[in-house]
Design a protein around this motif. Sequence first.
Motif, PDB file in Angstrom:
ATOM      1  N   ALA A  57       0.534  -1.294  -0.172  1.00 43.35           N
ATOM      2  CA  ALA A  57       0.044  -0.123  -0.217  1.00 43.35           C
ATOM      3  C   ALA A  57       0.961   1.371   0.133  1.00 43.35           C
ATOM      4  CB  ALA A  57      -0.711  -0.301   1.675  1.00 43.35           C
ATOM      5  N   ALA A  58       1.857   1.080   0.556  1.00 44.88           N
ATOM      6  CA  ALA A  58       2.896   2.296   0.771  1.00 44.88           C
ATOM      7  C   ALA A  58       3.656   2.497  -0.530  1.00 44.88           C
ATOM      8  CB  ALA A  58       3.694   2.408   1.547  1.00 44.88           C
ATOM      9  N   ARG A  59       3.935   1.734  -0.644  1.00 46.32           N
ATOM     10  CA  ARG A  59       4.840   2.010  -2.328  1.00 46.32           C
ATOM     11  C   ARG A  59       3.402   2.229  -3.291  1.00 46.32           C
ATOM     12  NH1 ARG A  59       7.290  -3.712  -0.681  1.00 46.32           N
ATOM     13  NH2 ARG A  59      10.120  -2.466  -0.074  1.00 46.32           N
ATOM     14  N   HIS A  60       2.616   1.883  -3.385  1.00 47.51           N
ATOM     15  CA  HIS A  60       1.341   2.385  -4.591  1.00 47.51           C
ATOM     16  C   HIS A  60       1.002   3.348  -4.097  1.00 47.51           C
ATOM     17  CE1 HIS A  60      -2.056   1.157  -6.576  1.00 47.51           C
ATOM     18  NE2 HIS A  60      -3.183   2.131  -6.111  1.00 47.51           N
ATOM     19  N   ARG A  61       0.971   4.266  -3.483  1.00 43.74           N
ATOM     20  CA  ARG A  61       0.977   5.697  -2.706  1.00 43.74           C
ATOM     21  C   ARG A  61       2.362   6.448  -3.188  1.00 43.74           C
ATOM     22  NH1 ARG A  61      -2.100   4.471   2.890  1.00 43.74           N
ATOM     23  NH2 ARG A  61      -4.075   4.045   1.284  1.00 43.74           N
ATOM     24  N   LEU A  62       3.258   5.848  -3.691  1.00 44.58           N
ATOM     25  CA  LEU A  62       4.585   7.201  -3.966  1.00 44.58           C
ATOM     26  C   LEU A  62       4.199   7.639  -5.259  1.00 44.58           C
ATOM     27  CD1 LEU A  62       7.068   4.784  -2.710  1.00 44.58           C
ATOM     28  CD2 LEU A  62       5.934   6.560  -0.988  1.00 44.58           C
ATOM     29  N   PRO A  63       5.232   8.202  -5.655  1.00 45.07           N
ATOM     30  CA  PRO A  63       5.250   9.311  -7.060  1.00 45.07           C
ATOM     31  C   PRO A  63       6.026   8.141  -7.619  1.00 45.07           C
ATOM     32  CG  PRO A  63       6.000  10.965  -5.403  1.00 45.07           C
ATOM     33  CD  PRO A  63       6.048   9.374  -4.620  1.00 45.07           C
ATOM     34  N   GLY A  64       5.178   8.158  -8.091  1.00 49.30           N
ATOM     35  CA  GLY A  64       5.949   6.818  -9.647  1.00 49.30           C
ATOM     36  C   GLY A  64       4.730   5.937  -9.418  1.00 49.30           C
ATOM     37  N   ALA A  65       3.991   5.763  -9.147  1.00 49.23           N
ATOM     38  CA  ALA A  65       3.213   4.435  -8.767  1.00 49.23           C
ATOM     39  C   ALA A  65       2.504   4.310  -9.826  1.00 49.23           C
ATOM     40  CB  ALA A  65       2.840   4.455  -7.188  1.00 49.23           C
ATOM     41  N   ARG A  66       1.823   3.445 -10.332  1.00 49.34           N
ATOM     42  CA  ARG A  66       1.289   3.042 -12.295  1.00 49.34           C
ATOM     43  C   ARG A  66      -0.061   2.967 -11.572  1.00 49.34           C
ATOM     44  NH1 ARG A  66       3.110  -1.546 -15.002  1.00 49.34           N
ATOM     45  NH2 ARG A  66       2.864  -2.916 -12.303  1.00 49.34           N
ATOM     46  N   PRO A  67      -1.239   3.872 -11.735  1.00 57.52           N
ATOM     47  CA  PRO A  67      -2.385   4.349 -11.661  1.00 57.52           C
ATOM     48  C   PRO A  67      -3.246   3.239 -11.829  1.00 57.52           C
ATOM     49  CG  PRO A  67      -1.737   5.216 -13.361  1.00 57.52           C
ATOM     50  CD  PRO A  67      -0.281   4.938 -12.466  1.00 57.52           C
ATOM     51  N   GLU A  68      -2.396   2.082 -12.678  1.00 56.24           N
ATOM     52  CA  GLU A  68      -3.418   1.003 -13.080  1.00 56.24           C
ATOM     53  C   GLU A  68      -3.316   0.001 -12.663  1.00 56.24           C
ATOM     54  OE1 GLU A  68       0.086   1.806 -15.731  1.00 56.24           O
ATOM     55  OE2 GLU A  68      -1.392   2.707 -15.413  1.00 56.24           O
ATOM     56  N   ASP A  69      -1.722   0.162 -11.687  1.00 59.95           N
ATOM     57  CA  ASP A  69      -0.956  -0.788 -10.661  1.00 59.95           C
ATOM     58  C   ASP A  69      -2.133  -1.655 -10.445  1.00 59.95           C
ATOM     59  OD1 ASP A  69       0.311  -2.589  -9.404  1.00 59.95           O
ATOM     60  OD2 ASP A  69       1.672  -1.123  -8.512  1.00 59.95           O
ATOM     61  N   ASP A  70      -2.314  -3.458 -10.163  1.00 58.34           N
ATOM     62  CA  ASP A  70      -2.885  -4.040  -9.608  1.00 58.34           C
ATOM     63  C   ASP A  70      -3.429  -4.919  -8.714  1.00 58.34           C
ATOM     64  OD1 ASP A  70      -2.411  -5.467 -11.061  1.00 58.34           O
ATOM     65  OD2 ASP A  70      -4.335  -6.565 -12.215  1.00 58.34           O
ATOM     66  N   SER A  71      -1.356  -4.511  -8.140  1.00 52.74           N
ATOM     67  CA  SER A  71      -1.087  -5.451  -7.151  1.00 52.74           C
ATOM     68  C   SER A  71      -1.247  -5.753  -5.839  1.00 52.74           C
ATOM     69  CB  SER A  71       0.392  -4.959  -6.675  1.00 52.74           C
ATOM     70  OG  SER A  71       0.504  -3.239  -6.073  1.00 52.74           O
ATOM     71  N   LEU A  72      -2.365  -4.400  -5.325  1.00 50.77           N
ATOM     72  CA  LEU A  72      -3.628  -4.620  -3.924  1.00 50.77           C
ATOM     73  C   LEU A  72      -4.712  -5.876  -3.953  1.00 50.77           C
ATOM     74  CD1 LEU A  72      -3.528  -0.819  -3.024  1.00 50.77           C
ATOM     75  CD2 LEU A  72      -1.959  -2.884  -2.244  1.00 50.77           C
ATOM     76  N   LEU A  73      -4.898  -6.066  -4.977  1.00 51.46           N
ATOM     77  CA  LEU A  73      -6.006  -6.328  -5.806  1.00 51.46           C
ATOM     78  C   LEU A  73      -6.124  -8.308  -5.804  1.00 51.46           C
ATOM     79  CD1 LEU A  73      -7.809  -4.390  -9.109  1.00 51.46           C
ATOM     80  CD2 LEU A  73      -8.259  -4.876  -5.740  1.00 51.46           C
ATOM     81  N   ALA A  74      -6.553  -8.845  -5.402  1.00 54.68           N
ATOM     82  CA  ALA A  74      -6.764 -10.569  -5.084  1.00 54.68           C
ATOM     83  C   ALA A  74      -6.829 -11.413  -6.345  1.00 54.68           C
ATOM     84  CB  ALA A  74      -7.842 -10.660  -3.746  1.00 54.68           C
TER      85      ALA A  74
END
Length: 75
Positions: A57-74
């Motif tokens: 979650a932290a990495r997802h919120r950092l600048p440069g995180a891809r908005p389409e990154d679905d790594s948080l989804l099961a």
Amino acid sequence: MLMAHPAVLDHLVEEYTTLAALHAEAGGPEGRARLEVLARTLCTATGTADVDTALIAARHRLPGARPEDDSLLAA
């Protein structure tokens, strides 16, 4: 929910991953205690219950995180 500033998240992630890479949990009491504090802080800052999810979650919120990154989804 309050959101931690990206600079704070970046510092927490960096310090946690560095200590984890150095296997601080198997070291002395100071290293273990710092790793535990960082894990709890990451969980609190990201609104998660475990450190692995907090890191994602932290990495997802950092600048440069891809908005389409679905790594948080099961899967």
